[in-house]
Design a protein around this motif. Structure first.
Motif, PDB file in Angstrom:
ATOM      1  N   ALA A   5       0.861  -1.192   0.000  1.00 50.18           N
ATOM      2  CA  ALA A   5       0.000   0.000   0.000  1.00 50.18           C
ATOM      3  C   ALA A   5       0.894   1.238   0.000  1.00 50.18           C
ATOM      4  CB  ALA A   5      -0.866   0.005   1.254  1.00 50.18           C
ATOM      5  N   ASN A   6       0.455   2.295  -0.686  1.00 51.76           N
ATOM      6  CA  ASN A   6       1.249   3.518  -0.649  1.00 51.76           C
ATOM      7  C   ASN A   6       0.641   4.534   0.319  1.00 51.76           C
ATOM      8  OD1 ASN A   6      -0.910   4.648  -1.929  1.00 51.76           O
ATOM      9  ND2 ASN A   6       0.133   5.048  -3.858  1.00 51.76           N
ATOM     10  N   ARG A   7       1.202   5.706   0.316  1.00 53.35           N
ATOM     11  CA  ARG A   7       0.770   6.752   1.237  1.00 53.35           C
ATOM     12  C   ARG A   7      -0.750   6.970   1.150  1.00 53.35           C
ATOM     13  NH1 ARG A   7       3.327  11.684   3.173  1.00 53.35           N
ATOM     14  NH2 ARG A   7       5.229  10.761   2.381  1.00 53.35           N
ATOM     15  N   THR A   8      -1.252   7.038  -0.087  1.00 49.28           N
ATOM     16  CA  THR A   8      -2.679   7.321  -0.272  1.00 49.28           C
ATOM     17  C   THR A   8      -3.549   6.287   0.442  1.00 49.28           C
ATOM     18  OG1 THR A   8      -2.093   8.133  -2.450  1.00 49.28           O
ATOM     19  CG2 THR A   8      -4.423   7.768  -2.040  1.00 49.28           C
ATOM     20  N   LEU A   9      -3.248   5.020   0.180  1.00 49.13           N
ATOM     21  CA  LEU A   9      -4.071   3.965   0.761  1.00 49.13           C
ATOM     22  C   LEU A   9      -3.905   3.909   2.279  1.00 49.13           C
ATOM     23  CD1 LEU A   9      -6.011   1.680   0.338  1.00 49.13           C
ATOM     24  CD2 LEU A   9      -4.128   0.168  -0.223  1.00 49.13           C
ATOM     25  N   LEU A  10      -2.675   4.115   2.727  1.00 45.73           N
ATOM     26  CA  LEU A  10      -2.421   4.096   4.171  1.00 45.73           C
ATOM     27  C   LEU A  10      -3.229   5.190   4.864  1.00 45.73           C
ATOM     28  CD1 LEU A  10       1.436   3.569   4.044  1.00 45.73           C
ATOM     29  CD2 LEU A  10      -0.154   2.050   5.230  1.00 45.73           C
ATOM     30  N   PHE A  11      -3.169   6.390   4.275  1.00 43.28           N
ATOM     31  CA  PHE A  11      -3.862   7.514   4.901  1.00 43.28           C
ATOM     32  C   PHE A  11      -5.383   7.339   4.828  1.00 43.28           C
ATOM     33  CE2 PHE A  11      -0.340  10.989   4.781  1.00 43.28           C
ATOM     34  CZ  PHE A  11       0.475  10.146   5.520  1.00 43.28           C
ATOM     35  N   GLU A  12      -5.842   6.821   3.694  1.00 40.73           N
ATOM     36  CA  GLU A  12      -7.295   6.565   3.565  1.00 40.73           C
ATOM     37  C   GLU A  12      -7.750   5.569   4.619  1.00 40.73           C
ATOM     38  OE1 GLU A  12      -7.951   6.984  -1.258  1.00 40.73           O
ATOM     39  OE2 GLU A  12      -8.407   5.059  -0.282  1.00 40.73           O
ATOM     40  N   THR A  13      -6.923   4.548   4.795  1.00 37.79           N
ATOM     41  CA  THR A  13      -7.285   3.519   5.762  1.00 37.79           C
ATOM     42  C   THR A  13      -7.330   4.091   7.174  1.00 37.79           C
ATOM     43  OG1 THR A  13      -6.159   1.957   4.338  1.00 37.79           O
ATOM     44  CG2 THR A  13      -6.707   1.189   6.537  1.00 37.79           C
TER      45      THR A  13
END
Ligand code: C2E
Ligand code: MG
Ligand code: MG
Length: 741
Positions: free
Chosen positions: A325-333
């Protein structure tokens, strides 16, 4: 005797020759008189009847004629067509245009008496003539269709020719009925186009009449619902709705019932071929009474779009190198699970993992090896965590792990230890063996942060502490880190980012020799690019950088960038007489490798050392001990010049100044600011200049903003000036332009 009379005589018994009795005679006479009376009456009636017909018949006939004429006229008016009365030669005998003169295009009078040959171009006259002949010969109705250019527009007509039994001047006659069919023809053409579109559209289309008759569907529609045309006997809207997942079919049906239309992304469940993702639009078609009479359903296959959408989404949310997962997915999660954790009164943990010494591996063995180390590290960490935890890469050698349900801090600690253990084991890549480590910062949520940014930042700060405390270890975020260190920390992060992502730039401020007006040098002044953060001025970030080791990398970047720029000026613009003044941090004086770096870069960019002037502030100079002193000597030995910056703000002794054998003295801006109004400032500047002269140093005044300041400074014997009056610090392009002017 009349037979009738004989019969009556016989009936009355008077036929024998004997004389009748009175009674018989009387009865006979009565009968005779009755007959005569009857006859009179009939005769009267007959006469009356004959009298009426002859008197009123005329009027009756006239009125019936009039009514026929009127009905005929109305009929002709109602008929939208023109009716011509034509003889066998094609001569117009009459035109029944009744209110439709407009359709004639020419006045009626100009038509009557003329023949088709006189009125039409030959090709048309010929068409009409053929039709006339055919109608007359075969004694039947003949139809011809033709098109004509009328006022530049193509108009379509239909003519019907009917022979009559009438003869005019001995010639046979016909009626010609002409109708303009342009709109019908156009509608037909249009319909053809629509039919073609319907047939060949890639969208599936169904037109379902609401009167219960069979819906019409195109090939694409059959294909999309996965049915064959000849095998599908009956298909209704109900059946159509049943092809969608249950509640969705119901929703669609309800929408159609209530608002008459629907559109949305829906999955069609097919017996063969599996599910199909489509975009469905259903609309109603209404009659004049606003009653729906048709539903038109349109299906677009969006499975391909979905595929590319999925792949786009995947690439947008995953790291290319590791597949994590990248930053986007991590932050969304994090955004998603944070409210849930709070609601369910659970504890979550965010682990900020940064590899130790990764930079060295990258620098020494190259990016390829660096990438392999990152991939292997990612795999190792993945092998010690649960599948339900979200592990991803923030960028570089930084990873995040989100664990949703932590029992307590011991649990978190245990996870951190496992990660550190996994990374600690030696790496063997391409016959190389090396050891790296991981520093882990842990923030628990919601305890350590109310929102995503705060949690990430706090885990990051904890990781930073783990590094400071000796690396290869973990730290929990602690609230004791106060606000100041928080800001400090933020700036440090920003500087680190700027170093990694080319976030710095240099501006150059000209220095002018007063006697000649010549630009003798420039001072390189550091800036953070706007996109990095709001703090862009060195007075804000240099002190922070100096407190950590970041200053070393910054100083190196600045020095190399100055050399690179001088090389460009030298080679591309032929400017090789400008001095480059570079501010040197106190930390560099104690950095033993600094001198090697300077030598290396001067060499690499082929820069004459004597064109470099290092500026050291007076305060730094004062505090410099043996080590720093040695460094300055080495730089001088190399041929570089030394200037004392911000002179007047520290408390240097004359002995010190002499001791360092400097080249230049920069009088601080604060004295120049009030030099025109403040006696003591003027005195200090005057004394400083005199002192510099005595010691054989060049003087330069900083921060000259007005012509008056410049004039006064010149009279004091100062050699050089620098300040907004001449130019602000500028980027290389602006500087070149400025010098040219
Ligand atoms: P400094 O070396 O004394 O630099 C002169 C400062 O005065 C610069 O501010 C410059 O923009 C400003 N200045 C020049 N003329 C005028 C003027 O007429 N009016 C006004 N109001 N200001 C003027 P800057 O760029 O903000 O730099 C501040 C300080 O940060 C510098 O003071 C220097 O000590 C430090 N610095 C800048 N670049 C570097 C660097 O690359 N490395 C290190 N270690 N320190 C640097
Ligand atoms: Mg300076
Ligand atoms: Mg200064």
């Amino acid at each position: 005797m009349h037979r009738f009379l004989q019969r009556i005589l016989k009936k009355s018994g008077l036929d024998d020759r004997s004389a009748p009795d009175d009674f018989t005679w009387h009865a006979f006479l009565q009968k005779v008189s009755a007959i005569i009376e009857d006859y009179e009456e009939d005769r009267y009636l007959l006469e009356r009847a004959l009298e009426i017909s002859s008197a009123e018949m005329e009027a009756l006939l006239a009125s019936s004629k009039e009514s026929f004429r009127q009905r005929m006229e109305a009929l002709l008016r109602v008929i939208p067509d023109l009716i011509f009365y034509i003889d066998e030669e094609g001569r117009y005998l009459d035109v029944l245009s009744h209110g439709k003169e407009k359709l004639l295009y020419v006045p009626k009078e100009q038509v009557i008496g003329k023949t088709i040959w006189e009125l039409f171009p030959e090709e048309y006259a010929h068409i009409f003539d053929t039709a006339h002949k055919q109608a007359l010969e075969e004694n039947r109705l003949v139809t011809v269709e033709y098109a004509m250019d009328i006022d530049g527009e193509k108009e379509y007509f239909e003519a019907r020719i009917v022979p009559t039994y009438q003869k005019e001047a001995g010639k046979r006659t016909m009626f010609g009925i002409v109708r303009k069919t342009t709109s019908e023809v156009r509608a037909m053409e249009y319909l053809k186009v629509i039919r073609k579109i319907f047939k060949e559209a890639t969208e599936g289309i169904m037109i379902a009449p609401l009167d219960g008759s069979k819906p019409e569907m195109n090939e694409a529609f059959y294909r999309m619902i996965g049915k064959e045309r000849d095998k599908l006997e009956r298909f209704t809207m109900k059946e159509f709705y049943s092809m969608f997942p249950k509640n969705i079919g119901k929703n669609i049906e309800n929408a159609i019932r209530s608002i008459g239309n629907f559109q949305g992304e829906v999955i069609i469940k097919r017996e063969r071929d599996g599910d199909l993702l489509t975009w469905l639009t259903i609309d109603s078609i209404y009659n004049e009474n606003k009653d729906a009479i048709y539903y038109v359903a349109m299906l677009t296959d969006i499975s391909e779009i979905q595929k590319s959408r999925d792949s786009l989404r995947y690439h947008a949310t995953h790291d290319k190198l590791t597949g994590l997962a990248n930053r986007t997915l991590l932050f969304e999660t994090l955004d998603r699970i944070l409210p849930r954790t709070i609601r369910q009164k659970e504890i979550g943990a965010l682990f900020f993992i940064d590899l130790d010494n990764f930079k060295e591996i990258n620098d020494n063995f190259g990016h390829k090896i660096g990438d392999l180390v990152l991939s292997e590290s990612a795999a190792r960490i993945e092998s010690v965590i649960r599948e339900t935890d979200l592990f991803g890469r923030l960028g570089g050698d930084e990873f995040l792990l989100i664990v949703e349900d932590i029992q307590n801090s011991d649990h978190a600690m245990h996870i951190a230890q496992k990660i550190i253990e996994a990374i600690r084991k030696p790496f063997e890549i391409d016959d190389l063996e090396f050891e790296i480590g991981a520093s882990v910062g842990i923030a628990l949520f919601p305890e350590d942060g109310k929102n995503r940014d705060e949690i990430v930042q706090h885990a990051d700060m904890a990781m930073y502490r783990a590094k400071e405390e000796g690396k290869n270890r973990f730290e929990f975020f602690s609230k004791k880190l106060d606000l100041k260190s928080k800001i400090h920390f933020q700036i440090e992060r920003m500087l680190k980012d700027a170093l990694k992502h080319n976030g710095f730039r240099l501006l150059y401020q000209p220095q002018i020799e007063l006697e000649t007006g010549r630009v003798c040098g420039v001072e390189a002044l550091l800036r953070l690019k706007e996109e990095v953060g709001e703090i862009s001025l060195p007075s804000h970030f240099i002190p922070v950088a100096e407190e950590s080791n970041i200053i070393h990398d910054i100083s190196r970047w600045v020095f190399e960038e100055c050399c690179r720029q001088m090389g460009i000026w030298q080679r591309q613009h032929g400017i090789s007489d400008l001095m480059m003044a570079i501010n040197l941090s106190r930390r560099q004086l104690l950095d033993e490798t600094w001198i090697d770096f300077v030598v290396e870069k001067l060499d690499e960019y082929e820069i004459e050392p004597s064109r470099i002037e290092f500026e050291i502030t007076e305060t730094t100079m004062m505090k410099t001990k043996k080590g720093g002193y040695k460094m300055l000597k080495k730089l001088q030995a190399l041929g570089c010049k030394l200037a004392i910056d911000d002179f007047g703000t520290g408390y240097s002794s004359l002995a010190n100044l002499k001791h360092f054998s400097l080249d230049k003295l920069k009088i601080d801006k604060s004295f120049i600011d009030d030099i025109l109004t403040n006696e003591s400032d003027l005195a200090i500047v005057r004394a400083s200049v005199a002192l510099a002269h005595a010691l054989g140093l060049t003087t330069i005044a900083e921060g000259v903003e007005t012509a008056e300041q410049k004039a006064l400074i010149q009279t004091l014997g100062c050699h050089e000036v620098q300040g907004y009056f001449f130019a602000k610090p500028m980027d290389p392009a602006d500087l070149l332009e400025w010098i040219r002017k």
